[in-house]
Design an enzyme around this catalytic site. Structure first.
Site, PDB file in Angstrom:
ATOM      1  CB  CYS A 106      -0.889  -0.149   1.290  1.00 13.55           C
ATOM      2  SG  CYS A 106      -1.998  -1.379   1.431  1.00 13.55           S
ATOM      3  CG  ASP A 124       8.376  -5.857 -13.173  1.00  9.53           C
ATOM      4  OD1 ASP A 124       7.842  -6.844 -12.822  1.00  9.53           O
ATOM      5  OD2 ASP A 124       7.786  -4.985 -13.795  1.00  9.53           O
ATOM      6  CG  ASN A 172       3.007  -0.961   2.734  1.00  7.38           C
ATOM      7  OD1 ASN A 172       2.446  -1.616   2.299  1.00  7.38           O
ATOM      8  ND2 ASN A 172       4.152  -0.371   2.552  1.00  7.38           N
ATOM      9  N   GLY A 173       1.775  -3.150   4.711  1.00  2.24           N
ATOM     10  CA  GLY A 173       2.506  -4.478   5.044  1.00  2.24           C
ATOM     11  C   GLY A 173       1.385  -5.586   5.430  1.00  2.24           C
ATOM     12  CE1 TYR A 223       5.129  -4.294 -11.227  1.00  2.45           C
ATOM     13  CE2 TYR A 223       4.333  -4.366  -9.045  1.00  2.45           C
ATOM     14  CZ  TYR A 223       4.187  -4.390 -10.443  1.00  2.45           C
ATOM     15  OH  TYR A 223       2.906  -4.189 -10.814  1.00  2.45           O
ATOM     16  N   GLY A 253      -1.390   1.186  -4.954  1.00  2.40           N
ATOM     17  CA  GLY A 253      -2.440   0.645  -4.739  1.00  2.40           C
ATOM     18  C   GLY A 253      -3.643   1.317  -5.154  1.00  2.40           C
TER      19      GLY A 253
END
Ligand code: SF4
Length: 485
Positions: free
Chosen positions: A2, A364, A102-103, A257, A30
């Site tokens: 995110c 990628d 985020n995670g 990426y 995201g």
């Protein structure tokens, strides 16, 4: 994966426009949902499904006041892409706390159980930020709320960090108390800190990447260290502590990426890192005695790999695939069907560049192989004589449990097939992967996570845990599909 952004300024500052600007710059991280919360006496929250621009439509952001705020763009790995899982999340006691993260929390079920049974809080969403928020709130609740100190806040975060397994970078506003930024002890997900000097004093910002700082004229200060907690109190004093640090394992896929090429993370320019990886790919092209007529990239994250590879082997680089920028990134669409449909509409070969040539096409990564197969097919249709498919990442053989949509091993083509078999499956004359040892020569194991390549997970994770994450992801997709029908 995110995108998160937070801002902490003095009264009178209008944070909302800058949060929206930052979220636009972080949109590549995201596209499922977006949200913004500001604080001025009370929280003002706007969130919903779709892109940041979808969120803006019809909303009265002029009424969204506050010098402090958070923003989030979501790519769902836990929970469905529905509105209930959109961030930020808010809890009204103690003090009132808003949070984005985020995670991916890998002990989600265990933590949900303990939050319910020990802290008596009902988790209403499938989003792990709700768990982090409730765990932190429960710890803060045990302090003297009439005189909450920085030590109390650090203590509450340390206990929270000890309860959570996995990868997380979180930003939080504690109403009338201050602003908080913290990450997991391995520093798997990035958080950068920036500052802007104004007549009223410094304005602090935190984000997943620096790209939004450039856009908003924030000066980049530094990255958060693994396990670091930064607390800015209501007098705007910045306190920092590293409470539960472990060896760093930064997600290498940020360089490959996820991050935008104009970002700087851990003092490394993402564009420059991609060029260095492209130079390494050249060694393997030479070793195999391949002599392409042209090197092209799969736009747009593969440009720097391809350009550096072309320069290193002395072959012209050309833009061989035109991209329709009005379609989302295929990798972060939530279902395979949506991804395939997106690829079909997104890329079109430029026949004059491709026809009659031996084409080295650089991407990628090769995750499921469906996008790669489609690209090879397009290039052959455009008249390519031979197609060499080159992946800037090593073969992805193991699921990622840290917030990337690669949690189901059965969907990873390299987990079941050899390089030669993959070439055959996607219809390429040759497939070349980045060598993991070459990548380690750039980013030592003491710095980076390589778990999706070698299965060496930096955090405690069991086979059952891996299966639970894969099942959760699968269930999310099934729920999402049934909601969409
Ligand atoms: Fe990144 Fe791979 Fe580690 Fe996941 S497993 S955090 S994608 S390097």
């Amino acid at each position: 994966m995110c995108g998160i952004f937070g801002i902490y300024a003095r009264n009178g500052y209008n944070a909302a426009p800058e949060i929206l600007g930052a979220l636009n710059a972080l949109q590549h991280r995201g596209q499922d949902s977006a949200g913004i919360v500001t604080f001025d006496q009370t929280f003002q929250l706007i969130k919903g499904k779709g892109l940041v621009n979808d969120l803006i439509k019809g909303q009265k952001f002029t009424e969204s006041v506050g010098a402090v705020g958070l923003g989030h763009v979501r790519y769902s790995t836990m929970g469905t892409p529905s509105e209930i899982n959109a961030q930020p999340f808010i809890v009204n006691y103690p003090m009132g706390i808003a949070m984005v993260h985020n995670g991916n929390v890998t002990n989600f079920n265990e933590l949900r159980k303990s939050v319910r049974e020990i802290n008596h809080r009902l988790v209403m969403s499938a989003n792990d930020v709700e768990l982090i928020l409730y765990a932190l709130a429960a710890e803060l609740e045990t302090k003297n709320l009439f005189a909450l100190t920085a030590d109390d806040v650090f203590d509450a975060v340390a206990t929270t960090q000890n309860r959570i397994e996995g990868a997380y970078s979180a930003l939080a506003i504690i109403a009338d108390v201050g602003f908080l930024a913290f990450n997991d002890p391995h520093g798997i997900r990035p958080v950068v800190m920036g500052r802007k000097l104004t007549d009223a004093g410094p304005v602090y910002a935190f984000a997943s990447e620096t790209t939004c700082f450039d856009y908003l004229s924030f000066e980049f200060m530094r990255d958060l260290a693994p396990g670091e907690v930064i607390f800015i109190d209501k007098h705007h004093q910045v306190h920092s502590r590293i409470l539960t640090a472990k060896p760093q394992h930064f997600c290498i896929f940020e360089y490959i990426y996820f991050a935008r090429e104009d970002s700087i993370i851990h003092s490394r320019s993402v564009a420059h890192e991609r060029s260095r990886m492209g130079q390494l790919l050249a060694q393997e092209v030479r070793r195999r005695n391949l002599s392409p007529d042209v090197v092209i990239d799969v736009p747009s994250s593969a440009f720097f790999f391809a350009e550096a590879l072309a320069n290193a082997i002395n072959v012209p680089y050309a833009r061989g695939l035109a991209k329709n920028n009005f379609f989302g990134r295929s990798f972060i669409q939530p279902t395979i069907e949506m991804r395939q449909n997106t690829v079909r509409q997104k890329l079109n070969p430029i026949r004059r560049i491709i026809s009659g040539k031996k084409v080295a096409v650089v991407d990628d990564s090769i995750v499921r192989g469906t996008t790669s197969k489609h690209i090879v097919h397009l290039l052959r249709e455009a008249g390519a004589r031979e197609v060499y498919f080159i992946s800037a990442s090593p073969p992805i053989k193991y699921p990622c449990v840290y917030g990337i949509d690669m949690s189901d091993k059965t969907q990873l083509i390299a987990s079941a097939y050899s390089e030669a078999e993959i070439a055959n499956l996607i219809g390429a004359d040759e497939v070349i992967y980045q060598k993991i040892e070459d990548l380690i020569s750039l980013y030592p194991k003491e710095f980076a996570c390589y778990a999706c390549f070698n299965g060496d997970y930096p955090t405690k994770i069991s086979i059952e845990g891996l299966q639970a994450v894969a099942k959760e992801r699968l269930d999310s997709n099934i729920q999402f599909i049934s909601q969409s029908i």
